[in-house]
Design a protein around this motif. Structure first.
Motif, PDB file in Angstrom:
ATOM      1  N   ASN A 176      67.365  61.096 -38.685  1.00 44.04           N
ATOM      2  CA  ASN A 176      68.697  60.721 -39.149  1.00 44.04           C
ATOM      3  C   ASN A 176      69.140  61.747 -40.200  1.00 44.04           C
ATOM      4  O   ASN A 176      68.496  61.873 -41.245  1.00 44.04           O
ATOM      5  N   PRO A 177      70.217  62.484 -39.953  1.00 41.56           N
ATOM      6  CA  PRO A 177      70.633  63.526 -40.896  1.00 41.56           C
ATOM      7  C   PRO A 177      70.895  63.016 -42.317  1.00 41.56           C
ATOM      8  O   PRO A 177      70.593  63.694 -43.286  1.00 41.56           O
TER       9      PRO A 177
ATOM     10  N   ALA B 245      69.691  71.615 -49.043  1.00 48.85           N
ATOM     11  CA  ALA B 245      70.407  70.381 -48.737  1.00 48.85           C
ATOM     12  C   ALA B 245      71.891  70.661 -48.488  1.00 48.85           C
ATOM     13  O   ALA B 245      72.496  70.090 -47.577  1.00 48.85           O
ATOM     14  N   GLN B 246      72.479  71.542 -49.290  1.00 41.12           N
ATOM     15  CA  GLN B 246      73.887  71.891 -49.103  1.00 41.12           C
ATOM     16  C   GLN B 246      74.101  72.544 -47.736  1.00 41.12           C
ATOM     17  O   GLN B 246      75.040  72.199 -47.015  1.00 41.12           O
ATOM     18  N   ALA B 247      73.243  73.488 -47.386  1.00 43.14           N
ATOM     19  CA  ALA B 247      73.376  74.169 -46.096  1.00 43.14           C
ATOM     20  C   ALA B 247      73.172  73.186 -44.950  1.00 43.14           C
ATOM     21  O   ALA B 247      73.896  73.219 -43.951  1.00 43.14           O
ATOM     22  N   TYR B 248      72.213  72.288 -45.097  1.00 42.23           N
ATOM     23  CA  TYR B 248      71.959  71.292 -44.070  1.00 42.23           C
ATOM     24  C   TYR B 248      73.149  70.351 -43.916  1.00 42.23           C
ATOM     25  O   TYR B 248      73.548  70.014 -42.804  1.00 42.23           O
ATOM     26  N   GLN B 249      73.723  69.947 -45.035  1.00 39.41           N
ATOM     27  CA  GLN B 249      74.881  69.051 -44.991  1.00 39.41           C
ATOM     28  C   GLN B 249      76.039  69.712 -44.257  1.00 39.41           C
ATOM     29  O   GLN B 249      76.698  69.087 -43.434  1.00 39.41           O
TER      30      GLN B 249
ATOM     31  N   LEU C 158      76.269  67.639 -40.994  1.00 36.80           N
ATOM     32  CA  LEU C 158      77.231  66.589 -41.336  1.00 36.80           C
ATOM     33  C   LEU C 158      78.480  67.184 -41.973  1.00 36.80           C
ATOM     34  O   LEU C 158      78.772  66.937 -43.136  1.00 36.80           O
ATOM     35  N   PRO C 159      79.247  67.968 -41.231  1.00 38.21           N
ATOM     36  CA  PRO C 159      80.395  68.639 -41.846  1.00 38.21           C
ATOM     37  C   PRO C 159      81.478  67.690 -42.355  1.00 38.21           C
ATOM     38  O   PRO C 159      82.213  68.034 -43.264  1.00 38.21           O
TER      39      PRO C 159
ATOM     40  N   ALA D 290      78.392  61.065 -49.777  1.00 34.33           N
ATOM     41  CA  ALA D 290      77.126  61.605 -50.266  1.00 34.33           C
ATOM     42  C   ALA D 290      77.222  63.114 -50.448  1.00 34.33           C
ATOM     43  O   ALA D 290      76.490  63.870 -49.838  1.00 34.33           O
ATOM     44  N   PRO D 291      78.147  63.598 -51.282  1.00 33.96           N
ATOM     45  CA  PRO D 291      78.268  65.039 -51.464  1.00 33.96           C
ATOM     46  C   PRO D 291      77.085  65.610 -52.236  1.00 33.96           C
ATOM     47  O   PRO D 291      76.521  64.948 -53.090  1.00 33.96           O
ATOM     48  N   VAL D 292      76.713  66.812 -51.914  1.00 29.73           N
ATOM     49  CA  VAL D 292      75.643  67.501 -52.626  1.00 29.73           C
ATOM     50  C   VAL D 292      76.300  68.549 -53.506  1.00 29.73           C
ATOM     51  O   VAL D 292      77.011  69.417 -53.015  1.00 29.73           O
TER      52      VAL D 292
END
Length: 66
Positions: free
Chosen positions: A12-13, A43-47, A51-52, A57-59
């Motif tokens: 789960n992303p 985490a930022q790159a993954y988000q 999850l664009p 849940a902003p990082v």
């Protein structure tokens, strides 16, 4: 926890993003700030990739609004 997050990431992303953030907090608490920053950047790159359009849940890095 590092092994669990990196070798066995959640499918789960949103959970994986939370796990990266939690690991970052743990690394900071033991004085490993540079590793924590690296995890936040990951985490930022993954988000952005997984999850664009994520809401709620902003990082972020640093202290915004201060």
């Amino acid at each position: 926890m590092e092994i669990a997050v990196n070798q066995y990431p959640s499918t789960n992303p949103r959970f994986h993003l939370t796990e990266l953030n939690n690991l970052s907090v743990l690394e900071t608490s033991v004085g490993k700030q540079s590793k924590a920053i690296t995890l936040i950047q990951k985490a930022q790159a993954y988000q952005l990739s997984a999850l664009p359009n994520l809401t709620g849940a902003p990082v972020t890095m640093g202290m915004e609004g201060c």
